[in-house]
Design a protein around this motif. Structure first.
Motif, PDB file in Angstrom:
ATOM      1  N   MET A   1       0.835  -1.200   0.000  1.00  0.00           N
ATOM      2  CA  MET A   1       0.000   0.000   0.000  1.00  0.00           C
ATOM      3  C   MET A   1       0.871   1.252   0.000  1.00  0.00           C
ATOM      4  N   LEU A   2       1.968   1.226   0.807  1.00  0.00           N
ATOM      5  CA  LEU A   2       2.817   2.400   0.894  1.00  0.00           C
ATOM      6  C   LEU A   2       3.432   2.729  -0.448  1.00  0.00           C
ATOM      7  N   LYS A   3       3.849   1.678  -1.211  1.00  0.00           N
ATOM      8  CA  LYS A   3       4.434   1.940  -2.525  1.00  0.00           C
ATOM      9  C   LYS A   3       3.464   2.723  -3.393  1.00  0.00           C
ATOM     10  N   LYS A   4       2.200   2.309  -3.383  1.00  0.00           N
ATOM     11  CA  LYS A   4       1.195   2.978  -4.215  1.00  0.00           C
ATOM     12  C   LYS A   4       0.979   4.405  -3.743  1.00  0.00           C
ATOM     13  N   LEU A   5       0.977   4.614  -2.410  1.00  0.00           N
ATOM     14  CA  LEU A   5       0.740   5.945  -1.878  1.00  0.00           C
ATOM     15  C   LEU A   5       1.892   6.875  -2.211  1.00  0.00           C
ATOM     16  N   LEU A   6       3.123   6.367  -2.117  1.00  0.00           N
ATOM     17  CA  LEU A   6       4.281   7.187  -2.457  1.00  0.00           C
ATOM     18  C   LEU A   6       4.294   7.509  -3.940  1.00  0.00           C
ATOM     19  N   LEU A   7       3.959   6.529  -4.759  1.00  0.00           N
ATOM     20  CA  LEU A   7       3.963   6.770  -6.197  1.00  0.00           C
ATOM     21  C   LEU A   7       2.845   7.710  -6.608  1.00  0.00           C
ATOM     22  N   LEU A   8       1.810   7.837  -5.754  1.00  0.00           N
ATOM     23  CA  LEU A   8       0.751   8.807  -6.026  1.00  0.00           C
ATOM     24  C   LEU A   8       1.329  10.213  -6.090  1.00  0.00           C
ATOM     25  N   ARG A 146       9.446  15.063 -17.590  1.00  0.00           N
ATOM     26  CA  ARG A 146      10.196  14.877 -16.347  1.00  0.00           C
ATOM     27  C   ARG A 146       9.295  15.186 -15.159  1.00  0.00           C
ATOM     28  N   GLY A 147       9.339  14.300 -14.202  1.00  0.00           N
ATOM     29  CA  GLY A 147       8.605  14.511 -12.965  1.00  0.00           C
ATOM     30  C   GLY A 147       9.533  14.329 -11.791  1.00  0.00           C
ATOM     31  N   SER A 148       9.294  15.066 -10.752  1.00  0.00           N
ATOM     32  CA  SER A 148      10.072  14.897  -9.526  1.00  0.00           C
ATOM     33  C   SER A 148       9.117  14.903  -8.342  1.00  0.00           C
ATOM     34  N   PHE A 149       9.472  14.148  -7.321  1.00  0.00           N
ATOM     35  CA  PHE A 149       8.623  14.152  -6.132  1.00  0.00           C
ATOM     36  C   PHE A 149       9.478  14.010  -4.893  1.00  0.00           C
ATOM     37  N   LYS A 150       8.897  14.456  -3.790  1.00  0.00           N
ATOM     38  CA  LYS A 150       9.602  14.428  -2.513  1.00  0.00           C
ATOM     39  C   LYS A 150       8.601  14.098  -1.419  1.00  0.00           C
ATOM     40  N   VAL A 151       8.985  13.207  -0.525  1.00  0.00           N
ATOM     41  CA  VAL A 151       8.163  12.858   0.627  1.00  0.00           C
ATOM     42  C   VAL A 151       8.639  13.689   1.803  1.00  0.00           C
ATOM     43  N   ASP A 152       7.774  14.569   2.314  1.00  0.00           N
ATOM     44  CA  ASP A 152       8.166  15.458   3.407  1.00  0.00           C
ATOM     45  C   ASP A 152       7.864  14.883   4.778  1.00  0.00           C
ATOM     46  N   ASN A 153       6.815  14.091   4.853  1.00  0.00           N
ATOM     47  CA  ASN A 153       6.451  13.542   6.160  1.00  0.00           C
ATOM     48  C   ASN A 153       5.656  12.252   5.960  1.00  0.00           C
ATOM     49  N   VAL A 154       5.963  11.248   6.774  1.00  0.00           N
ATOM     50  CA  VAL A 154       5.267   9.966   6.699  1.00  0.00           C
ATOM     51  C   VAL A 154       4.967   9.502   8.116  1.00  0.00           C
ATOM     52  N   PRO A 155       3.757   9.041   8.407  1.00  0.00           N
ATOM     53  CA  PRO A 155       3.445   8.515   9.737  1.00  0.00           C
ATOM     54  C   PRO A 155       4.379   7.356  10.110  1.00  0.00           C
ATOM     55  N   PHE A 156       4.598   7.203  11.398  1.00  0.00           N
ATOM     56  CA  PHE A 156       5.556   6.202  11.864  1.00  0.00           C
ATOM     57  C   PHE A 156       5.176   4.789  11.434  1.00  0.00           C
ATOM     58  N   ILE A 157       3.888   4.547  11.222  1.00  0.00           N
ATOM     59  CA  ILE A 157       3.469   3.193  10.841  1.00  0.00           C
ATOM     60  C   ILE A 157       3.972   2.804   9.452  1.00  0.00           C
ATOM     61  N   PHE A 158       4.338   3.844   8.633  1.00  0.00           N
ATOM     62  CA  PHE A 158       4.838   3.579   7.286  1.00  0.00           C
ATOM     63  C   PHE A 158       6.364   3.644   7.192  1.00  0.00           C
ATOM     64  N   SER A 314       2.013  19.784  -7.550  1.00  0.00           N
ATOM     65  CA  SER A 314       1.013  19.175  -6.674  1.00  0.00           C
ATOM     66  C   SER A 314       1.517  19.110  -5.238  1.00  0.00           C
ATOM     67  N   LYS A 315       0.606  19.343  -4.322  1.00  0.00           N
ATOM     68  CA  LYS A 315       0.864  19.131  -2.904  1.00  0.00           C
ATOM     69  C   LYS A 315      -0.039  17.996  -2.442  1.00  0.00           C
ATOM     70  N   ILE A 316       0.554  17.021  -1.768  1.00  0.00           N
ATOM     71  CA  ILE A 316      -0.201  15.851  -1.325  1.00  0.00           C
ATOM     72  C   ILE A 316      -0.279  15.835   0.188  1.00  0.00           C
ATOM     73  N   ASP A 317      -1.472  15.605   0.699  1.00  0.00           N
ATOM     74  CA  ASP A 317      -1.680  15.475   2.141  1.00  0.00           C
ATOM     75  C   ASP A 317      -2.808  14.468   2.341  1.00  0.00           C
ATOM     76  N   ALA A 318      -2.426  13.204   2.534  1.00  0.00           N
ATOM     77  CA  ALA A 318      -3.431  12.143   2.651  1.00  0.00           C
ATOM     78  C   ALA A 318      -2.958  11.085   3.630  1.00  0.00           C
ATOM     79  N   PHE A 319      -3.820  10.746   4.583  1.00  0.00           N
ATOM     80  CA  PHE A 319      -3.549   9.679   5.542  1.00  0.00           C
ATOM     81  C   PHE A 319      -2.224   9.915   6.279  1.00  0.00           C
ATOM     82  N   GLY A 320      -1.913  11.188   6.518  1.00  0.00           N
ATOM     83  CA  GLY A 320      -0.692  11.507   7.233  1.00  0.00           C
ATOM     84  C   GLY A 320       0.543  11.599   6.374  1.00  0.00           C
ATOM     85  N   VAL A 321       0.451  11.249   5.096  1.00  0.00           N
ATOM     86  CA  VAL A 321       1.584  11.359   4.180  1.00  0.00           C
ATOM     87  C   VAL A 321       1.563  12.741   3.541  1.00  0.00           C
ATOM     88  N   GLU A 322       2.668  13.476   3.666  1.00  0.00           N
ATOM     89  CA  GLU A 322       2.782  14.792   3.068  1.00  0.00           C
ATOM     90  C   GLU A 322       3.936  14.791   2.074  1.00  0.00           C
TER      91      GLU A 322
END
Length: 869
Positions: A1-8, A146-158, A314-322
């Motif tokens: 699930m995390l892979k899919k959420l990160l790739l989102l 070209r696309g770039s993405f960055k994960v700024d915050n992830v809940p501890f469960i992930f 895009s800014k992503i904020d879902a289920f604690g993933v930013e």
């Protein structure tokens, strides 16, 4: 699930781009008069299809052969800059300063009621939109994206899962690809990835994918576009003035969504005076998982304005993933083929609401699609009629040629060498210079992957081993299920699939608790399927389950064969069924009430049966399903009287429903033979093809005619006509479903064979039929009619609150009707849905026999499966 959420974060929206470079050329930085960098400014070579765009830091680089060129620099809201340059040797430096466009007011004729000038501009633009959509018959291009993405915050469960896949917070990940795009009207699109490069962890390779859709603003089916008839109802328009570019007058229009619903745009669109085509757009919109900003610049290609670059943030904020994602694109090397029927339509457009007298005279003329093109002036009404008539002619021509009408034909493929291209290849193909952050992103991840090479190889080996072991049986598969594939169609390319599949699964559907079976344990469904060819297959399955208190093993065994022209199958078994085969009371809800509150709603019987199914394939509009059933039916009585709570004088009700037509609905064991035929008509079905696989999708209403006949002492006949239709009406989603039926001939039948209705007697609603109706009290063997109508509003009462609009909350109004010889039952209700559908509550009022009865409250849970006790 995390892979899919990160790739989102990386695949969050849909756009596409273009490439092409040479050996010599130009480079430099693009700024405005304030010294601020101009990220993603467009750089085009006049008279050619060569172009690029600046990166996020305003740096650009374009490779050219030796010669003289005119270079055009564009940026939304700024005056275009044209520079003449001579390219002789090496890469020359040319820095650019851009000035903001001067927005002027006036110049637009308004109506007598002083409406906003934007409205007349938009009426003309919307009238021309279907023409612009069809003026290109086909095109091909090669693109770089070209696309770039960055994960700024992830809940501890992930976090542990991130570490396993070597994803690091704060790290910039980059993906680049070179693609070949081909399009042909009306809806054939193919994308081939020629090369792909990324610093995404090796454990996630193969997951990258960026496509496009949002730049197609002219598509008449686009209900979110501000320039289509379907989309225009969502927006308000404000005229902000005009500016000049390349000798043209460009109207600047501010668009404001009438509701702050996810997916609807806000921002500005710039429209070319005279052609009424898009010059550029600067838009933003909200999603339930974040927010987005997009800019698109258009430029003339053979006199047709086509997108030449697009950017998305895009800014992503879902289920604690930013996190954040950015996609930059440029469209290049267009090879266009014009559609002569549409490309020749370049009239002076008259707005009916402003030039009322002139438009009235023009609209009186009876013109066909040939003579109407000879007019120099066309009204917005005539343009709309013209586009509809042309579309009808196209459909007629296809039918005369006996060509199949396909709603969409999309294919996507990846070149076998896509991941093997060299650095030299990328040095030539990369249109947009990497930023320092992206360069460091590549370098850092390379060093991380080198340092963790051993761990990565272990992880890759484990993942690969898991795929291989998926075909090896493990005891845990009996709980979690698994599919095993054998005998590949092509041993050299296993992506083409396999001929044989064996599946373990489906144990939950028969695991339940009720009064007549007690605890019933479901065993995994065992299935086997053999593919004969692309359209033909043979299958078989077995599904046992066991009642502990009854000490009884039940189950079923089925076989099936299907091919292009028909499918046939048979099933034999002994099972326990609800008396209403549509199962209005969910087994989980029934068990919860029974175990915790000693209230038991389900009514059951047992049946031994042999059923034969036969379905000939008529065409894409008509389907016919038939089945012949031979059955022995047995009455069941309660073997459990109370649940966990032993409440005095509170026991389960009898399994025999109470009904006014019977002293008792109990019955003796008996046999029955019945034949059922269902003819379904989908007049507006469409074919969609994805990578060669055909699928039929239904648009518009669906009609159903069903006849059920039983033979023997308890014989009967029932005929039923049904209709359901889901559609959008302005800002609302409307759902209609109606059913009318009656019994005819012999009516000496058991209560089992009455027409039962999907009622509800619990606080928790698990279907969308009647909210408050006894399950069996109004079952009938006479005539009946039922109607279900529902309208979902994006803005009604509470959804006028901007926050709820942005988060996609919806409200609904609904009405249900049941008419039989016993009852006239009406339900009127209001509901609200939000929090990703987790909150779904309703309040309703009941009217019986045209008299108000009571008001109630329900919580809707769309429970489809699961352990049922």
């Amino acid at each position: 699930m995390l892979k899919k959420l990160l790739l989102l974060l990386f695949i969050t929206q849909n756009l596409f781009a273009v490439s092409g470079e040479a050996s010599l050329g130009l480079k430099g930085k693009i700024k405005n008069e304030k010294g601020e960098t101009m990220p993603f400014a467009s750089v085009l070579v006049k008279g050619t299809e060569i172009g690029t765009m600046a990166n996020q830091d305003g740096d650009y680089e374009i490779k050219l052969k030796a010669g003289s060129y005119e270079i055009i620099f564009q940026y939304i809201g700024y005056q275009s800059v044209t520079k003449k340059v001579d390219v002789a040797e090496n890469i020359q430096t040319l820095n650019i300063v851009m000035k903001e466009v001067s927005i002027e007011l006036g110049g637009v004729k308004v109506s007598n009621n002083n409406e906003d000038p934007a409205l007349t501009i938009m009426r003309k633009t919307i009238a021309m939109s279907p023409i612009h959509h069809k003026e290109v018959e086909s095109y091909s291009l090669r693109n770089y994206v070209r696309g770039s993405f960055k994960v700024d915050n992830v809940p501890f469960i992930f976090k542990k899962e991130m570490e396993k896949n070597f994803i690091k917070e704060g790290q910039t990940y980059v993906m680049e690809s070179v693609n070949e795009i081909k399009f042909k009207q009306p809806n054939s699109l193919s994308e081939k990835t020629l090369s792909i490069r990324s610093n995404i962890p090796p454990t996630m390779k193969g997951s990258e994918n960026i496509s496009f859709s949002r730049v197609n603003f002219y598509n008449p089916t686009n209900a979110e576009s501000p320039v289509t008839t379907k989309g225009a109802i969502n927006y308000k328009y404000v005229y902000e003035g005009f500016f000049q570019d390349k000798g043209l007058y460009i109207n600047k229009i501010k668009i404001i969504p009438k509701i702050k619903s996810p997916g609807l745009y806000r921002g500005t669109i710039n429209i070319i005076e005279g052609t009424w085509s898009l010059h550029s757009v600067d838009l933003a919109w909200e999603e339930e998982v974040g927010s987005n900003k997009m800019k698109v610049i258009y430029s003339p290609v053979e006199d047709i304005w086509m997108p030449v670059q697009a950017t998305l943030n895009s800014k992503i904020d879902a289920f604690g993933v930013e996190g954040s994602a950015q996609i930059i694109t440029s469209f290049k090397n267009y090879q266009l083929v014009k559609n002569p029927k549409y490309a020749a339509i370049k009239p002076q457009v008259l707005d009916d609401k402003i030039f009322k007298t002139e438009a009235k005279d023009l609209n009186r003329k009876k013109l066909d699609t040939k003579t109407i093109l000879s007019q120099k002036e066309l009204t917005t009404t005539q343009l709309k009629k013209l586009s509809k008539d042309l579309q009808k002619e196209e459909v007629k021509e296809k039918k005369e040629k006996k060509e199949e009408i396909i709603a969409s034909d999309y294919s996507r493929s990846v070149d076998t060498l896509a991941r093997k291209r060299t650095e030299d290849f990328w040095a030539e193909e990369r249109q947009v210079p990497l930023t320092e952050i992206e360069v460091r992103g590549y370098q850092r991840t390379d060093s991380i992957y080198v340092a963790n090479a051993t761990k990565i190889q272990v992880k890759l080996k484990e993942d690969s081993l898991k795929k291989v072991q998926a075909n090896k049986f493990k005891f845990g598969h009996l709980i979690g299920g698994n599919s095993y594939s054998f005998n590949p169609i092509d041993k050299k390319d296993k992506k083409k699939g396999y001929k044989d599949y064996f599946t373990i699964g489906g144990w939950k559907e028969d695991t339940r608790y009720n009064a007549v079976e007690g605890i019933n344990i479901g065993f995994p469904r065992l299935s086997y399927r053999h593919r004969i060819d692309s359209l033909g297959s043979f299958s078989m399955n077995v599904k046992p389950h066991y009642s502990i208190q009854r000490e009884r093993l039940n189950g079923s065994f089925g076989i099936g064969y299907g091919q292009k022209k028909f499918s046939i199958g048979a099933e034999v078994g002994r099972k326990v069924f609800q008396m209403n085969n549509e199962e209005p009371i969910n087994n989980f809800v029934n068990a919860t009430y029974a175990l915790l509150d000693n209230r038991h709603f389900g009514k059951f019987f047992e049946q031994k049966y042999v059923r034969i199914n036969f379905s000939p394939r008529i065409n894409d509009n008509f389907t016919l399903r038939t089945n012949l059933l031979f059955a022995e039916r047995y009455r069941l009585t309660n073997i459990q009287n109370q649940g966990f709570r032993k409440i005095a004088d509170k026991y389960y009700q009898s399994n025999d429903p109470i009904h006014q037509d019977f002293k008792t609905t109990a019955f003796d064991m008996h046999t029955q033979t019945r034949f059922n035929a269902v003819l379904t008509y989908r007049p507006f079905s469409r074919i969609r093809i994805y990578n060669g696989v055909r699928r039929v999708q239904t648009y518009g209403p669906t009609f159903r005619l069903e006849n059920l006949s039983a033979f023997g002492e308890s014989g009967f006949n029932r005929v039923e006509l049904g209709m359901n239709h889901d559609f959008k009406w302005k800002l609302k989603d409307v759902s209609l479903r109606a059913e009318i039926g009656t019994y005819y001939g012999n009516k000496s039948m058991y209560f089992l064979d009455y027409k039962h209705f999907n009622g509800n007697e619990t606080f928790v609603q698990t279907h969308q039929d009647f909210r408050d109706l006894p399950y069996y009290q109004y079952s009938t063997n006479g005539g009946y009619a039922q109607l279900f109508a529902k309208v979902d509003f994006k803005r009604l009462f509470l959804t006028n609150i901007p926050y709820l609009q942005r988060k996609g909350w919806e409200e609904r109004l609904y009405g249900n009707v049941l008419l039989t010889n016993q009852i006239k039952h009406y339900e009127l209700g209001y509901g609200i849905k939000g929090l990703f559908g987790l909150l779904n509550a309703e309040v309703y009022s009941i009217f019986n026999q045209n008299q108000y009865s009571h008001t109630g409250f329900r919580v809707y849970l769309p429970i489809k499966s699961g352990v049922n006790f």
